[in-house]
Design a protein around this motif. Structure first.
Motif, mmCIF file in Angstrom:
data_model
loop_
_atom_site.group_PDB
_atom_site.id
_atom_site.type_symbol
_atom_site.label_atom_id
_atom_site.label_comp_id
_atom_site.label_asym_id
_atom_site.label_seq_id
_atom_site.Cartn_x
_atom_site.Cartn_y
_atom_site.Cartn_z
ATOM 1 N N LEU A 1 23.333 8.842 10.045
ATOM 2 C CA LEU A 1 23.714 7.402 9.979
ATOM 3 C C LEU A 1 22.404 6.642 9.707
ATOM 4 C CD1 LEU A 1 25.115 4.916 11.032
ATOM 5 C CD2 LEU A 1 24.020 5.287 13.433
ATOM 6 N N VAL A 2 22.573 5.777 8.576
ATOM 7 C CA VAL A 2 21.512 5.104 7.895
ATOM 8 C C VAL A 2 21.848 3.697 7.628
ATOM 9 C CG1 VAL A 2 22.092 5.764 5.512
ATOM 10 C CG2 VAL A 2 19.731 5.175 5.974
ATOM 11 N N GLN A 3 21.158 2.554 7.653
ATOM 12 C CA GLN A 3 21.247 1.247 7.394
ATOM 13 C C GLN A 3 21.353 1.165 5.855
ATOM 14 O OE1 GLN A 3 18.238 -1.017 9.104
ATOM 15 N NE2 GLN A 3 19.494 -1.290 10.911
ATOM 16 N N ALA A 4 22.447 0.139 5.405
ATOM 17 C CA ALA A 4 22.261 -0.174 3.973
ATOM 18 C C ALA A 4 21.368 -0.462 3.321
ATOM 19 C CB ALA A 4 23.322 -1.447 3.905
ATOM 20 N N GLY A 5 20.745 0.149 2.205
ATOM 21 C CA GLY A 5 19.869 0.123 1.513
ATOM 22 C C GLY A 5 18.895 1.246 1.581
ATOM 23 N N GLY A 6 19.074 1.990 2.637
ATOM 24 C CA GLY A 6 18.477 3.283 3.034
ATOM 25 C C GLY A 6 18.537 4.338 2.240
ATOM 26 N N SER A 7 18.034 5.571 2.389
ATOM 27 C CA SER A 7 18.145 6.832 1.656
ATOM 28 C C SER A 7 18.613 7.772 2.520
ATOM 29 C CB SER A 7 16.927 7.046 0.943
ATOM 30 O OG SER A 7 16.593 6.210 -0.079
ATOM 31 N N LEU A 8 19.287 9.065 1.938
ATOM 32 C CA LEU A 8 19.431 10.338 2.706
ATOM 33 C C LEU A 8 19.459 11.251 1.680
ATOM 34 C CD1 LEU A 8 22.255 9.765 4.893
ATOM 35 C CD2 LEU A 8 20.233 10.366 5.655
ATOM 36 N N ARG A 9 19.068 12.635 1.838
ATOM 37 C CA ARG A 9 19.108 13.651 0.776
ATOM 38 C C ARG A 9 19.841 14.749 1.616
ATOM 39 N NH1 ARG A 9 14.769 17.774 -2.122
ATOM 40 N NH2 ARG A 9 14.688 18.782 0.091
ATOM 41 N N LEU A 10 20.958 14.994 0.734
ATOM 42 C CA LEU A 10 21.942 16.075 1.422
ATOM 43 C C LEU A 10 21.237 17.478 0.780
ATOM 44 C CD1 LEU A 10 25.353 14.545 1.084
ATOM 45 C CD2 LEU A 10 23.656 14.302 3.056
ATOM 46 N N SER A 11 21.695 18.462 1.388
ATOM 47 C CA SER A 11 21.365 19.800 0.985
ATOM 48 C C SER A 11 22.605 20.582 0.950
ATOM 49 C CB SER A 11 20.301 20.464 1.712
ATOM 50 O OG SER A 11 18.909 19.617 1.512
ATOM 51 N N CYS A 12 22.686 21.670 0.191
ATOM 52 C CA CYS A 12 23.851 22.770 0.082
ATOM 53 C C CYS A 12 23.363 23.915 -0.171
ATOM 54 C CB CYS A 12 24.994 22.049 -0.727
ATOM 55 S SG CYS A 12 26.374 23.580 -0.795
ATOM 56 N N ALA A 13 23.125 24.725 0.815
ATOM 57 C CA ALA A 13 22.644 26.128 0.517
ATOM 58 C C ALA A 13 23.935 27.034 0.309
ATOM 59 C CB ALA A 13 22.009 26.516 1.939
ATOM 60 N N ALA A 14 23.669 27.875 -0.422
ATOM 61 C CA ALA A 14 24.584 28.858 -0.954
ATOM 62 C C ALA A 14 24.387 30.391 -0.319
ATOM 63 C CB ALA A 14 25.012 28.925 -2.303
ATOM 64 N N SER A 15 25.314 31.068 0.004
ATOM 65 C CA SER A 15 25.001 32.702 0.330
ATOM 66 C C SER A 15 26.179 33.588 -0.091
ATOM 67 C CB SER A 15 24.740 32.663 1.794
ATOM 68 O OG SER A 15 25.690 32.251 2.619
ATOM 69 N N GLY A 16 25.803 34.652 -0.292
ATOM 70 C CA GLY A 16 26.832 35.751 -0.698
ATOM 71 C C GLY A 16 27.399 35.785 -2.097
ATOM 72 N N GLY A 17 26.924 35.035 -3.019
ATOM 73 C CA GLY A 17 27.484 35.094 -4.409
ATOM 74 C C GLY A 17 26.228 34.749 -5.304
ATOM 75 N N THR A 18 26.551 34.587 -6.652
ATOM 76 C CA THR A 18 25.710 34.288 -7.666
ATOM 77 C C THR A 18 25.601 32.724 -7.957
ATOM 78 O OG1 THR A 18 26.309 36.458 -8.818
ATOM 79 C CG2 THR A 18 24.971 35.199 -10.014
ATOM 80 N N PHE A 19 25.118 32.166 -7.011
ATOM 81 C CA PHE A 19 24.710 30.692 -7.099
ATOM 82 C C PHE A 19 24.407 30.381 -8.584
ATOM 83 C CE2 PHE A 19 24.074 26.687 -5.569
ATOM 84 C CZ PHE A 19 22.898 26.141 -6.056
ATOM 85 N N SER A 20 23.349 30.964 -8.839
ATOM 86 C CA SER A 20 22.580 30.354 -10.306
ATOM 87 C C SER A 20 23.368 30.107 -11.401
ATOM 88 C CB SER A 20 21.445 31.149 -10.389
ATOM 89 O OG SER A 20 21.726 32.393 -10.792
ATOM 90 N N LEU A 21 24.428 30.910 -11.548
ATOM 91 C CA LEU A 21 25.430 31.142 -12.549
ATOM 92 C C LEU A 21 26.690 29.887 -12.566
ATOM 93 C CD1 LEU A 21 25.246 34.868 -13.537
ATOM 94 C CD2 LEU A 21 24.098 32.825 -14.338
ATOM 95 N N TYR A 22 26.851 29.284 -11.529
ATOM 96 C CA TYR A 22 28.118 28.551 -11.315
ATOM 97 C C TYR A 22 27.273 26.947 -11.323
ATOM 98 C CZ TYR A 22 31.036 32.244 -9.922
ATOM 99 O OH TYR A 22 31.649 33.501 -9.872
#
Length: 128
Positions: free
Chosen positions: A11-32
């Motif tokens: 939850l963030v107020q209007a004008g604010g910032s967030l950083r989402l992360s997505c961690a991958a496992s089990g495959g060749t992430f770097s080629l997709y």
């Protein structure tokens, strides 16, 4: 089996910032390519941003251009979405997804049928 796990929502107020992360496992992430989607209540899921495997090309929906930045760290098998100047209309569940294989073609990022592995989503709520 490839797994994608998102984090960083909240939850963030209007004008604010967030950083989402997505961690991958089990495959060749770097080629997709990878993408960030969002779905608000009562609306269709939409592609917000995409990035090719090398990072050389990115895509942004018009609604987020200049505010959101997608990036990736292939050494960490992680893709990020930096969201600045957030607006109440950015409120949605955000999903990361694995996209087309080994292409640097910008237009490939916009082929929604190429996104075939999904995370569970993370809620982003922007209050006015």
């Amino acid at each position: 089996q490839v797994q994608l796990i998102e984090s960083g929502g909240g939850l963030v107020q209007a004008g604010g910032s967030l950083r989402l992360s997505c961690a991958a496992s089990g495959g060749t992430f770097s080629l997709y390519a990878m993408g960030w989607f969002r779905q608000a209540p009562g609306k269709e899921r939409e592609l917000v941003a995409g990035i090719v495997w090398s990072g050389v090309n990115t895509y942004y929906a018009d609604s987020v251009k200049g505010r959101f930045t997608i990036s990736r760290d292939n050494a960490k098998n992680t893709v990020y979405l930096q969201m600045n100047s957030l607006k109440p209309e950015d409120t949605a569940v955000y999903y990361c997804a694995r996209g087309p294989y080994y292409t640097s073609n910008y237009y490939a990022l916009t082929d929604l049928h190429e996104y075939n592995v999904w995370g569970q989503g993370t809620q982003v709520t922007v209050s006015s």
